[in-house]
Design a protein around this motif. Structure first.
Motif, PDB file in Angstrom:
ATOM      1  N   LEU A   2       0.847  -1.181   0.000  1.00 36.44           N
ATOM      2  CA  LEU A   2       0.000   0.000   0.000  1.00 36.44           C
ATOM      3  C   LEU A   2       0.897   1.250   0.000  1.00 36.44           C
ATOM      4  N   ARG A   4       0.511   4.225   1.071  1.00 33.55           N
ATOM      5  CA  ARG A   4       0.608   4.980   2.321  1.00 33.55           C
ATOM      6  C   ARG A   4       1.534   4.284   3.323  1.00 33.55           C
ATOM      7  N   GLU A 101       4.538   8.654  15.055  1.00 33.26           N
ATOM      8  CA  GLU A 101       3.223   8.872  14.458  1.00 33.26           C
ATOM      9  C   GLU A 101       3.110   8.072  13.154  1.00 33.26           C
ATOM     10  N   ARG A 104       2.772   4.479  14.008  1.00 30.51           N
ATOM     11  CA  ARG A 104       1.414   4.148  14.438  1.00 30.51           C
ATOM     12  C   ARG A 104       0.532   3.826  13.231  1.00 30.51           C
ATOM     13  N   GLN A 105       0.760   4.588  12.167  1.00 30.55           N
ATOM     14  CA  GLN A 105      -0.032   4.372  10.949  1.00 30.55           C
ATOM     15  C   GLN A 105       0.261   3.019  10.310  1.00 30.55           C
ATOM     16  N   ARG A 107       1.548   0.330  11.915  1.00 27.81           N
ATOM     17  CA  ARG A 107       1.847  -0.660  12.953  1.00 27.81           C
ATOM     18  C   ARG A 107       1.499  -2.080  12.560  1.00 27.81           C
ATOM     19  N   ASN A 108       0.487  -2.225  11.722  1.00 32.19           N
ATOM     20  CA  ASN A 108       0.103  -3.595  11.373  1.00 32.19           C
ATOM     21  C   ASN A 108       1.163  -4.296  10.548  1.00 32.19           C
TER      22      ASN A 108
ATOM     23  N   GLN B  90      -5.242  11.337  24.968  1.00 26.07           N
ATOM     24  CA  GLN B  90      -5.317  10.794  23.617  1.00 26.07           C
ATOM     25  C   GLN B  90      -5.165   9.277  23.635  1.00 26.07           C
ATOM     26  N   VAL B 251      -5.491   7.017  12.602  1.00 29.73           N
ATOM     27  CA  VAL B 251      -4.888   6.865  13.924  1.00 29.73           C
ATOM     28  C   VAL B 251      -5.603   7.634  15.018  1.00 29.73           C
ATOM     29  N   TYR B 252      -6.389   8.633  14.652  1.00 31.77           N
ATOM     30  CA  TYR B 252      -7.024   9.416  15.708  1.00 31.77           C
ATOM     31  C   TYR B 252      -8.347   8.817  16.163  1.00 31.77           C
ATOM     32  N   PHE B 256      -8.393   2.797  17.018  1.00 26.51           N
ATOM     33  CA  PHE B 256      -7.402   2.523  15.974  1.00 26.51           C
ATOM     34  C   PHE B 256      -6.547   1.295  16.287  1.00 26.51           C
ATOM     35  N   TYR B 257      -6.205   1.137  17.549  1.00 31.76           N
ATOM     36  CA  TYR B 257      -5.385  -0.036  17.887  1.00 31.76           C
ATOM     37  C   TYR B 257      -6.075  -1.303  17.406  1.00 31.76           C
ATOM     38  N   MET B 260      -5.852  -1.851  13.625  1.00 26.10           N
ATOM     39  CA  MET B 260      -4.509  -2.294  13.286  1.00 26.10           C
ATOM     40  C   MET B 260      -4.336  -3.769  13.662  1.00 26.10           C
ATOM     41  N   GLN B 272      -7.028   3.572   4.570  1.00 26.11           N
ATOM     42  CA  GLN B 272      -7.851   4.739   4.874  1.00 26.11           C
ATOM     43  C   GLN B 272      -8.571   5.116   3.581  1.00 26.11           C
TER      44      GLN B 272
END
Lengths: 324, 498
Positions: A2, A4, A101, A104-105, A107-108, B90, B251-252, B256-257, B260, B272
């Motif tokens: 992907l 992103r 950050e 986090r996006q 993480r998978n 958060q 992520v916000y 989200f966890y 994922m 997304q």
């Protein structure tokens, strides 16, 4: 992969290398404060700020202010600015936050260990401030942070699946390194011209920042010659922190992800031209002409910006019409 | 030495100074509520006896330390949850209570049978209201209630969905009262919590290994594979090896966890809205090697936001044209748009009738008695008995916007009554339930706290569920609100195999 996710990994690479570089610059600068005269320390800060393309919030010491207390107060403010300042996008804390950050996006696709390592590194930096590390041992803080980043790369090397994600992580990492090294050497020459009488300690420090001092001593037993050092840091393909080596890694990563796409050729070609310029044009310039040397280094920096745009347009944000 | 960092009194009951205090020594059963572990003071229920004995032999500190360790590891691994509107919060973990809740095989059988029945009826209901509307014609459910519901999607009228499945996954909130299990609500849109169920299980399984093994707890770890299988079954006709993605708001988002985690468990891409694009009626995702066709979208984005061309035009989270591709049958969206109408708090009141109507069976799981303020009798009953009722807004979830009558001040009740009068259709009321309690670890040893459970049901070409649930617990003494967004915690639920 992907797009992103690829972009996320690319930026993790860029931000972590930027944070790591910041740690090296600062731990070196703080070390100079132990035994160097105030004037030289001030010059060190000037070089450092030039290397990161920033001006200190309160300006540098004015001449005549070369007094110990001013210097200390100044160092405190500047270290804070480069490490924790919320408005400095390149501060070490902001770089780690940005890397996290992005992590986090994605993480998978990032292993649990890679994520935890980065997350912990960030939490450690998030929870301290300049007053804490200053009262403790500031250089220990920078070493610790740098080590955390190295641990991250170690886990990546030993665990990541070698697909496009792997290549994009290192692509970002080495585009950043190319750009930062060119900027650092350029800033150093601007502060300490090659032909001018020089203080050996300043040049040794440059090698140390680039982790090149041991290799340099092995290769050049006859001592520190600024011109030779610059050549070493720019053109030696075997030195991990040389511009040429970083460019080699960029080219490798681009080859691996290109998979025969026409647009991809543009990015690869640009990186190839940058490497060729160092192999062929760099040795032919007049080594005593600082302007020519600096122009070549600025050329590298400018090309990095264009290279980044090529990569983004080819892999991350392409339009339907450009899709293969 | 007595290890007692919390400064609790210990060894006062005559146990040796090296033993500390027993976990259940001062456990006081609440007279009004069903206790999940004890049938009388000091007497554990049969299926809990072994667990109870073993836990009682452990030091409360020891359990507290394991609990703290697990919570720290949740934070480090980023197993977090965001509470909206809270500054600086958060990322928060959902606190875990380390005393597991046990359910014996017979209880679970009832829950499972009830859930299968309920989901089957709800899917038939959705097919009916977006199709022929028999249930309206037969005057079982009022048509204006359904059509006037904000979650009703007129765009779904007359649309064939693959296998007739509207709700592929749901998370149903169930509580136990003295009268048995009761369904509190069906979450049919984007139910969350399954990752915390799995994280809590992993934490307990690691820390209480021997206890866990001795209890023959039924496994839940294969949930990700079942989910993937279910989604694959719902692929558009003719697609044999479907490309499945999980669509997240990003992520916000508070969960989200979980997005994922599930993407990783299933081995599918986490996308997304901006990663997808629609071209010639097909959905594609942007990859580094070009566009790749997407066949099934497990979306964790609300209806309103999935497609700015079909629904909310200001959505930044969706993909323009997605609904068009869906209408053409070129992509499956799970759950289907418009399922929210069936978990509306007013429509909920009719679920038992739906079960009787579509399946000709009596409901296995009861509903909570519900008064609809849209009806005059319901309204006056609610206003007259506000002090004894829980009032909820029909469109809200997560425990937001509700009034717990007995816990509210007269001023709060008066203000709330004013709101109800302004827009009665937006409110329902229910009696305050005597939710069961289970022992939880507190600073003063074990104490009863209210619990519920949310099992997760999957529905593809068949119905599947893992024997487990996200068991939520109201950590504040006396509180009845277990919602994670309102400071609730989690417990591991052990379903015993025999």
């Amino acid at each position: 992969m992907l797009s992103r996710n690829a972009e996320g990994l690319y930026w993790i690479g860029r931000y972590l290398e930027r944070a790591r570089h910041g740690c090296r610059l600062l731990s070196d600068q703080l070390e100079t404060m132990e035994d160097r005269p105030v004037e030289e320390i001030d010059q060190g800060w000037r070089r450092l700020y030039r290397a990161v393309h920033r001006t200190p919030l309160g300006g540098f010491l004015a001449s005549g202010e070369e007094d110990e207390e001013f210097m200390l107060a100044d160092a405190y403010t500047m270290a804070d600015d480069l490490t924790f300042e919320p408005d400095n996008p390149d501060s070490i804390r902001n770089c780690l936050a940005a890397a996290r950050e992005n992590a986090r996006q994605v993480r998978n696709i990032l292993g649990v260990r890679m994520w935890s390592c980065l997350n912990l590194a960030y939490l450690d930096v998030r929870d301290v401030g300049i007053e804490t590390i200053w009262n403790d041992q500031p250089d220990a803080f920078y070493l610790r942070t740098e080590d955390a980043i190295r641990t991250f790369t170690g886990i990546a090397v030993s665990s990541m699946y070698r697909d496009d994600g792997w290549h994009f992580l290192w692509l970002g990492w080495f585009v950043e390194r190319t750009q930062l090294l060119a900027g650092l050497v350029d800033a150093h020459i601007a502060q300490y011209p090659i032909a001018a009488p020089h203080n050996e300690a300043d040049w040794r420090a440059l090698l140390r920042i680039c982790e090149a001092h041991v290799a340099y001593r092995h290769l050049h037993s006859h001592g520190h010659r600024p011109g030779r050092m610059v050549d070493f840091l720019v053109a030696d393909p075997l030195l991990a922190h040389s511009v040429r080596h970083a460019l080699g890694r960029v080219t490798e990563a681009l080859d691996a992800v290109s998979s025969g796409r026409s647009l991809a050729v543009e990015a690869g070609r640009r990186a190839g031209r940058m490497a060729a310029a160092i192999d062929h044009d760099w040795p032919n310039r007049d080594p005593d002409d600082d302007d020519a040397t600096r122009a070549a280094l600025q050329g590298v920096r400018d090309s990095c910006l264009l290279l980044h745009e090529d990569i983004a347009a080819t892999y991350f944000h392409y339009e339907i019409s450009d899709a293969p | 030495m007595n290890r007692d960092p919390a400064g609790r009194q210990s060894a006062a009951d005559g146990s040796g100074p090296s033993e500390g205090r027993r976990l259940f020594a001062d456990y006081e059963m609440h007279p009004a509520y069903y206790d999940e572990m004890f049938e009388a003071t000091g007497v554990a229920r049969v299926h809990c006896r072994e667990l109870c004995g073993a836990l009682d032999r452990m030091q409360p500190d020891e359990i507290a330390a394991m609990q703290a360790l697990a919570e720290r590891s949740f934070l480090h691994q980023g197993i977090t949850f965001a509470v909206y509107g809270e500054e600086g919060a958060q990322e928060r973990i959902i606190p875990i209570d380390f005393l597991p809740r046990l359910l014996d095989a017979a209880d679970w059988e009832v829950v499972e049978r009830g859930l299968r029945q309920r989901l089957k009826a709800l899917n038939l209901f959705l097919a009916d209201i977006y199709g022929p509307g028999r249930i309206f014609a037969d005057r079982i459910v009022p048509i204006d209630l359904v059509r006037g519901c904000p979650q009703y999607r007129v765009e779904m009228r007359g649309l064939e969905v693959p296998h007739g499945v509207y709700v592929a996954l749901c998370g149903t909130d169930i509580v136990r009262t003295h009268d048995g299990f009761v369904v509190l609500e069906d979450n049919l849109r984007v139910p969350s919590g399954v990752s915390y169920m799995l994280a809590n299980r992993r934490a307990l399984k690691t820390s209480l290994r021997n206890l866990f093994r001795r209890h023959h707890v039924r496994g839940i770890e294969h949930y990700g594979q079942l989910l993937r299988q279910t989604l694959a079954e719902l692929a558009p006709p003719g697609v044999s090896d479907p490309c499945i993605v999980l669509l997240t708001p990003g992520v916000y988002n508070s969960a989200f966890y979980e997005h994922m985690f599930l993407a990783r468990e299933m081995g599918v891409e986490l996308v997304q809205g901006s990663d997808l694009l629609v071209h010639d009626g097909f959905v594609y995702m942007r990859t580094t090697t070009g566009l790749r066709r997407v066949d099934v979208i497990y979306r964790r984005v609300d209806d309103d936001f999935i497609d700015p061309l079909a629904f909310r035009a200001d959505s930044q989270l969706g993909t323009p044209g997605l609904f068009y591709a869906y209408r053409l049958g070129n992509v499956t969206i799970a759950n289907a748009p418009g399922t929210g109408v069936a978990d509306d708090k007013s429509v909920y009141a009719y679920v038992p009738d739906m079960i009787r109507y579509y399946l000709g069976e009596e409901p296995v799981l009861a509903n909570v008695e519900t008064h609809l303020c849209r009806e005059p009798e319901g309204l006056s009953f609610t206003l007259d008995n506000l002090a004894n009722l829980v009032v909820k807004m029909v469109g809200e979830s997560g425990g937001y916007g509700m009034l717990i009558g007995p816990h509210a001040t007269p001023a709060e009740r008066a203000a709330y009554a004013e709101q109800i009068r302004k827009d009665p259709a937006n409110y329902i009321s229910q009696p305050v339930l005597d939710l069961s309690v289970a022992p939880c670890l507190t600073a003063d040893g074990a104490a009863p706290r209210h619990v519920d459970l949310r099992p997760f049901v999957l529905h593809g070409s068949e119905t599947r569920l893992v024997p487990g649930a996200f068991c939520r617990v109201a950590l504040v003494e006396g509180s009845l609100v277990v919602n994670s967004s309102q400071g609730g915690g989690g417990k591991d639920l052990w379903v015993l195999s025999s």
